[in-house]
Scaffold this motif. Structure first.
Motif, PDB file in Angstrom:
ATOM      1  N   VAL A   1       0.845  -1.201   0.000  1.00  0.00           N
ATOM      2  CA  VAL A   1       0.000   0.000   0.000  1.00  0.00           C
ATOM      3  C   VAL A   1       0.874   1.242   0.000  1.00  0.00           C
ATOM      4  O   VAL A   1       2.079   1.184   0.272  1.00  0.00           O
ATOM      5  CB  VAL A   1      -0.926   0.029   1.244  1.00  0.00           C
ATOM      6  N   ARG A   2       0.245   2.365  -0.313  1.00  0.00           N
ATOM      7  CA  ARG A   2       0.914   3.662  -0.190  1.00  0.00           C
ATOM      8  C   ARG A   2       0.019   4.565   0.659  1.00  0.00           C
ATOM      9  O   ARG A   2      -1.201   4.650   0.440  1.00  0.00           O
ATOM     10  CB  ARG A   2       1.147   4.299  -1.564  1.00  0.00           C
ATOM     11  N   LEU A   3       0.622   5.235   1.635  1.00  0.00           N
ATOM     12  CA  LEU A   3      -0.074   6.184   2.501  1.00  0.00           C
ATOM     13  C   LEU A   3       0.616   7.536   2.431  1.00  0.00           C
ATOM     14  O   LEU A   3       1.826   7.616   2.232  1.00  0.00           O
ATOM     15  CB  LEU A   3      -0.074   5.705   3.953  1.00  0.00           C
ATOM     16  N   SER A   4      -0.170   8.585   2.607  1.00  0.00           N
ATOM     17  CA  SER A   4       0.388   9.941   2.678  1.00  0.00           C
ATOM     18  C   SER A   4      -0.268  10.682   3.829  1.00  0.00           C
ATOM     19  O   SER A   4      -1.442  10.464   4.150  1.00  0.00           O
ATOM     20  CB  SER A   4       0.151  10.706   1.378  1.00  0.00           C
ATOM     21  N   GLY A   5       0.492  11.560   4.462  1.00  0.00           N
ATOM     22  CA  GLY A   5      -0.061  12.330   5.566  1.00  0.00           C
ATOM     23  C   GLY A   5       0.998  13.139   6.279  1.00  0.00           C
ATOM     24  O   GLY A   5       2.094  13.378   5.747  1.00  0.00           O
ATOM     25  N   TRP A   6       0.666  13.550   7.491  1.00  0.00           N
ATOM     26  CA  TRP A   6       1.551  14.358   8.315  1.00  0.00           C
ATOM     27  C   TRP A   6       2.256  13.469   9.337  1.00  0.00           C
ATOM     28  O   TRP A   6       1.655  12.526   9.870  1.00  0.00           O
ATOM     29  CB  TRP A   6       0.771  15.432   9.053  1.00  0.00           C
ATOM     30  N   VAL A   7       3.505  13.772   9.628  1.00  0.00           N
ATOM     31  CA  VAL A   7       4.237  13.042  10.667  1.00  0.00           C
ATOM     32  C   VAL A   7       3.706  13.503  12.015  1.00  0.00           C
ATOM     33  O   VAL A   7       4.025  14.592  12.502  1.00  0.00           O
ATOM     34  CB  VAL A   7       5.758  13.292  10.565  1.00  0.00           C
ATOM     35  N   HIS A   8       2.866  12.676  12.624  1.00  0.00           N
ATOM     36  CA  HIS A   8       2.240  13.039  13.895  1.00  0.00           C
ATOM     37  C   HIS A   8       3.244  12.957  15.037  1.00  0.00           C
ATOM     38  O   HIS A   8       3.307  13.850  15.889  1.00  0.00           O
ATOM     39  CB  HIS A   8       1.053  12.104  14.152  1.00  0.00           C
ATOM     40  N   SER A   9       4.027  11.891  15.039  1.00  0.00           N
ATOM     41  CA  SER A   9       5.066  11.731  16.055  1.00  0.00           C
ATOM     42  C   SER A   9       6.125  10.756  15.545  1.00  0.00           C
ATOM     43  O   SER A   9       5.866   9.968  14.626  1.00  0.00           O
ATOM     44  CB  SER A   9       4.471  11.229  17.374  1.00  0.00           C
ATOM     45  N   LYS A  10       7.320  10.821  16.144  1.00  0.00           N
ATOM     46  CA  LYS A  10       8.436   9.927  15.792  1.00  0.00           C
ATOM     47  C   LYS A  10       9.027   9.337  17.068  1.00  0.00           C
ATOM     48  O   LYS A  10       9.123  10.018  18.084  1.00  0.00           O
ATOM     49  CB  LYS A  10       9.529  10.700  15.047  1.00  0.00           C
ATOM     50  N   ARG A  11       9.420   8.070  16.962  1.00  0.00           N
ATOM     51  CA  ARG A  11      10.093   7.423  18.087  1.00  0.00           C
ATOM     52  C   ARG A  11      11.297   6.670  17.527  1.00  0.00           C
ATOM     53  O   ARG A  11      11.136   5.696  16.768  1.00  0.00           O
ATOM     54  CB  ARG A  11       9.147   6.450  18.814  1.00  0.00           C
ATOM     55  N   ASP A  12      12.474   7.119  17.883  1.00  0.00           N
ATOM     56  CA  ASP A  12      13.712   6.503  17.384  1.00  0.00           C
ATOM     57  C   ASP A  12      14.229   5.528  18.449  1.00  0.00           C
ATOM     58  O   ASP A  12      14.655   5.935  19.528  1.00  0.00           O
ATOM     59  CB  ASP A  12      14.756   7.592  17.103  1.00  0.00           C
ATOM     60  N   HIS A  13      14.167   4.232  18.140  1.00  0.00           N
ATOM     61  CA  HIS A  13      14.620   3.194  19.065  1.00  0.00           C
ATOM     62  C   HIS A  13      15.993   2.659  18.674  1.00  0.00           C
ATOM     63  O   HIS A  13      16.291   1.488  18.878  1.00  0.00           O
ATOM     64  CB  HIS A  13      13.604   2.053  19.118  1.00  0.00           C
ATOM     65  N   GLY A  14      16.800   3.498  18.082  1.00  0.00           N
ATOM     66  CA  GLY A  14      18.138   3.079  17.684  1.00  0.00           C
ATOM     67  C   GLY A  14      18.119   2.418  16.320  1.00  0.00           C
ATOM     68  O   GLY A  14      18.273   3.087  15.297  1.00  0.00           O
ATOM     69  N   ASN A  15      17.913   1.119  16.299  1.00  0.00           N
ATOM     70  CA  ASN A  15      17.870   0.397  15.021  1.00  0.00           C
ATOM     71  C   ASN A  15      16.517   0.480  14.339  1.00  0.00           C
ATOM     72  O   ASN A  15      16.388   0.117  13.177  1.00  0.00           O
ATOM     73  CB  ASN A  15      18.247  -1.074  15.235  1.00  0.00           C
ATOM     74  N   LEU A  16      15.501   0.918  15.091  1.00  0.00           N
ATOM     75  CA  LEU A  16      14.150   1.014  14.530  1.00  0.00           C
ATOM     76  C   LEU A  16      13.637   2.443  14.677  1.00  0.00           C
ATOM     77  O   LEU A  16      13.825   3.085  15.712  1.00  0.00           O
ATOM     78  CB  LEU A  16      13.197   0.052  15.234  1.00  0.00           C
ATOM     79  N   LEU A  17      12.944   2.916  13.612  1.00  0.00           N
ATOM     80  CA  LEU A  17      12.308   4.228  13.625  1.00  0.00           C
ATOM     81  C   LEU A  17      10.801   4.029  13.453  1.00  0.00           C
ATOM     82  O   LEU A  17      10.364   3.420  12.476  1.00  0.00           O
ATOM     83  CB  LEU A  17      12.856   5.109  12.497  1.00  0.00           C
ATOM     84  N   PHE A  18      10.027   4.515  14.410  1.00  0.00           N
ATOM     85  CA  PHE A  18       8.570   4.427  14.341  1.00  0.00           C
ATOM     86  C   PHE A  18       8.008   5.812  14.029  1.00  0.00           C
ATOM     87  O   PHE A  18       8.382   6.800  14.670  1.00  0.00           O
ATOM     88  CB  PHE A  18       7.987   3.916  15.657  1.00  0.00           C
ATOM     89  N   ILE A  19       7.113   5.870  13.077  1.00  0.00           N
ATOM     90  CA  ILE A  19       6.445   7.117  12.704  1.00  0.00           C
ATOM     91  C   ILE A  19       4.947   6.897  12.734  1.00  0.00           C
ATOM     92  O   ILE A  19       4.431   5.964  12.103  1.00  0.00           O
ATOM     93  CB  ILE A  19       6.870   7.593  11.304  1.00  0.00           C
ATOM     94  N   ASP A  20       4.235   7.730  13.503  1.00  0.00           N
ATOM     95  CA  ASP A  20       2.776   7.745  13.439  1.00  0.00           C
ATOM     96  C   ASP A  20       2.380   8.714  12.329  1.00  0.00           C
ATOM     97  O   ASP A  20       2.641   9.924  12.422  1.00  0.00           O
ATOM     98  CB  ASP A  20       2.181   8.197  14.772  1.00  0.00           C
ATOM     99  N   LEU A  21       1.766   8.166  11.292  1.00  0.00           N
ATOM    100  CA  LEU A  21       1.375   8.966  10.120  1.00  0.00           C
ATOM    101  C   LEU A  21      -0.104   9.310  10.239  1.00  0.00           C
ATOM    102  O   LEU A  21      -0.944   8.425  10.430  1.00  0.00           O
ATOM    103  CB  LEU A  21       1.653   8.178   8.837  1.00  0.00           C
ATOM    104  N   ARG A  22      -0.410  10.585  10.145  1.00  0.00           N
ATOM    105  CA  ARG A  22      -1.779  11.057  10.363  1.00  0.00           C
ATOM    106  C   ARG A  22      -2.330  11.753   9.122  1.00  0.00           C
ATOM    107  O   ARG A  22      -1.634  12.531   8.468  1.00  0.00           O
ATOM    108  CB  ARG A  22      -1.791  12.057  11.522  1.00  0.00           C
TER     109      ARG A  22
END
Length: 594
Positions: A21-42
């Motif tokens: 799939v493809r999603l587009s939106g605003w970066v609501h929040s980011k969490r950098d866990h070192g080797n992993l990057l989590f982005i909540d896309l809104r």
């Protein structure tokens, strides 16, 4: 595949696992866990969590992107398990494993945060309203507003009302609030006015042979801001009916209002139709207000006779001079400490009311002013006010108007302090039988107390035979939880009655024809009996959203000083524009301080 999105950010579930799939939106929040990057896309619809690890070729693209930047991501949907599931999100059982990413628009450092529940000054929020509107609560309020309007429109059409539009540029009206004026380029020195309401036009539609009109109408008034009133502009459900009585109006709009509130109440109880009808004089006595909050069970009463000639000299002497005594019950308040009573008394003194006398009907015996009254008088107070052992009752002594008004304020204050007001209800009522006239103390004459174009009850006979201050009008307000949603009336469609009503208020026929000639001229050619009302859309949404301030349910409101901080309005205009409109400015001189 679509270049921006195949789904929105609230659409994907476990059954989409494995899909590309493809999603587009605003970066609501980011969490950098070192080797992993989590982005909540809104986006407008919701949030989807996206994840990528440090080995991904797009890790560098998203690692430094700021929150609220707009991005597009492509990848596969992965199911989340165990502690990784987020039950607070509809999409909380899946995430997008990012394979491709593109930054569509970088965001600068934010003046206000979008994520979270942090509070910011209102002027800052209004200046950056486009950011404020991204915040979940406000975003949902504006969505609620849209849904309410759609529901209102649907329900009005189901009631056989037809939607019409009325002019925005019109003539200035001498009644009501200040107009917003618009200079005419083609007619130098003359001005249009933005409509305070479509009042005259909707009446003209009735005269024109239309039957059931409605409109979600913008209205413009140059008046001060309040918590429940936006300066500048507001919207109302404006409607009018031909050949209608007061009861016809009530029966038409009650199902619309009750239905809308039931639809969006989230389980809160809504008054069943027909709504209670409360005469104005009764409302002022029982509640001290013509917009009573019926969620408060306290009912005030007149106990003047119980104090007349009593040993409580302060009240007895005031009664002989024309004062009344209003009782304000305080259910189950007898166990409150003395300090509670003292604070209420201090508050009354601060309001220049001389204090609040009281009787406390405690189990161990009465306290307060009871020692100044005999048993018969105390029993009479209990009978009239409905108090019993375990309750207390406060007393306000003043002129009738002043006593009722302050007793109403005391009723609200006591109800709030005793936590008597049920927040899970929408209590509607009609206030009816408003006085047609009042005595204007400043002008020393009879004047209209409400809407001069309302039909007096009793019509011409009442105007010719009754004391003007005893004449009632077919005027009514719809009230919910202490908020007036609108005023309305059965209109005066007869010129002879209209001229007579204005004559009583001191206006000659010539003055009436000069000020209201357009509508009066139409009435000369056959006008049907008609009436209507105009519940405020902004106030309806404010109640449903449980917001104390009306600006929280308007997308782009002005501030309390009637300024649009986002668009910088009002603003200066060029000399060329003023010259084209034949306008010269005569501005007040600025005071220079030493």
């Amino acid at each position: 595949m679509h270049c921006y999105r195949t789904h929105n950010c609230n659409q994907l579930r476990v059954d989409s696992t494995g899909k590309e799939v493809r999603l587009s939106g605003w970066v609501h929040s980011k969490r950098d866990h070192g080797n992993l990057l989590f982005i909540d896309l809104r986006d407008h619809y919701g949030i989807t969590q996206c994840v990528l690890d440090v080995s991904s070729p797009v890790f560098k693209v998203l690692e430094d992107v700021r929150v609220e930047s707009v991005i597009s991501v492509k990848g596969k949907i992965v199911e989340r398990t165990g502690d990784l599931i987020n039950p607070k999100l509809p999409t909380g059982k899946i995430e997008l494993a990012v394979e491709e990413a593109e930054v569509l628009s970088n965001a600068e450092v934010l003046p206000i945060q979008v994520a979270g529940t942090q509070h910011f000054p209102e002027d800052l929020r209004l200046k950056y309203r486009f950011l404020d509107l991204r915040r979940e609560k406000l975003h949902n309020n504006i969505l609620l507003r849209s849904k309410v309007i759609a529901s209102v429109r649907k329900r009005m059409i189901e009631q056989d009302f037809v939607e019409y539009q009325t002019p925005i540029l019109t003539a200035s009206s001498p009644e009501g609030a200040r107009d917003f004026l618009v200079p005419s380029r083609l007619h130098p020195g003359q001005f249009y006015a933005l409509p305070q309401a479509p009042q005259q036009f909707k009446q003209l539609l009735m005269v024109s042979g239309f039957d059931r009109y409605f409109q979600i109408a913008p209205c413009f008034r140059d008046e001060d801001s309040r918590a429940d009133r936006s300066p500048g502009e507001f919207y109302q459900l404006d409607f009018e009916m031909a050949f209608a009585t007061q009861e016809d109006v009530f029966e038409a709009i009650e199902p619309v209002l009750a239905g809308v509130f039931e639809e969006f109440s989230n389980g809160r109880e809504v008054t069943k139709t027909p709504f209670p009808r409360i005469p104005y004089l009764e409302a002022m006595l029982k509640y001290g207000s013509d917009k009573p909050d019926l969620r408060n069970p306290i009912i005030n009463s007149d106990v003047t006779e119980a104090f007349r000639g009593s040993d409580f000299g302060l009240f007895a002497s005031s009664i002989e001079k024309g004062a009344v005594v209003i009782a304000v019950p305080a259910p189950k308040a007898s166990t409150k400490p003395r300090s509670w009573y003292d604070k209420l008394n201090d508050w009354a003194c601060e309001q220049e009311m001389g204090g609040l006398a009281y009787i406390n009907f405690a189990e161990a015996g009465t306290k307060g002013i009871s020692k100044r009254l005999d048993e018969e008088r105390i029993n009479k107070i209990c009978e009239i006010s409905g108090v019993k052992t375990g309750d207390s009752v406060f007393f306000v002594c003043a002129t009738k108007e002043k006593a009722e008004k302050f007793a109403g304020e005391a009723r609200t204050r006591i109800g709030e302090q005793l936590e008597l007001i049920d927040k899970n209800r929408f209590d509607f009522c009609w206030i009816v039988d408003f006085p047609m006239f009042e005595f204007n103390e400043e002008a020393g004459k009879i004047d209209f107390s409400h809407n001069p174009f309302s039909m007096p009850q009793g019509e011409m006979e009442a105007l010719e035979t009754k004391d003007p201050l005893d004449i009632l009008a077919y005027q009514y307000d719809i009230v919910c939880n202490g908020v007036e949603l609108s005023s309305g009336a059965i209109r005066n469609h007869r010129l002879d009655i209209m001229y007579k009503a204005f004559e009583i208020a001191g206006y000659s026929n010539d003055v009436v024809e000069k000020e209201f000639g357009g509508m009066l001229n139409a009435f000369k050619y056959g006008a049907p009996p008609h009436g209507g009302s105009a519940p405020g859309i902004d106030r309806i949404v404010m109640l449903l959203a449980d917001e104390p301030n009306i600006r929280e349910v308007i997308a782009f409101p002005m501030n309390q000083q009637a300024q649009d901080l986002l668009m910088q309005a009002p603003s200066n205009v060029s000399q060329e524009q003023l010259k084209e409109l034949h306008i010269k400015l005569d501005l007040p001189k600025k005071v220079v301080k030493d």
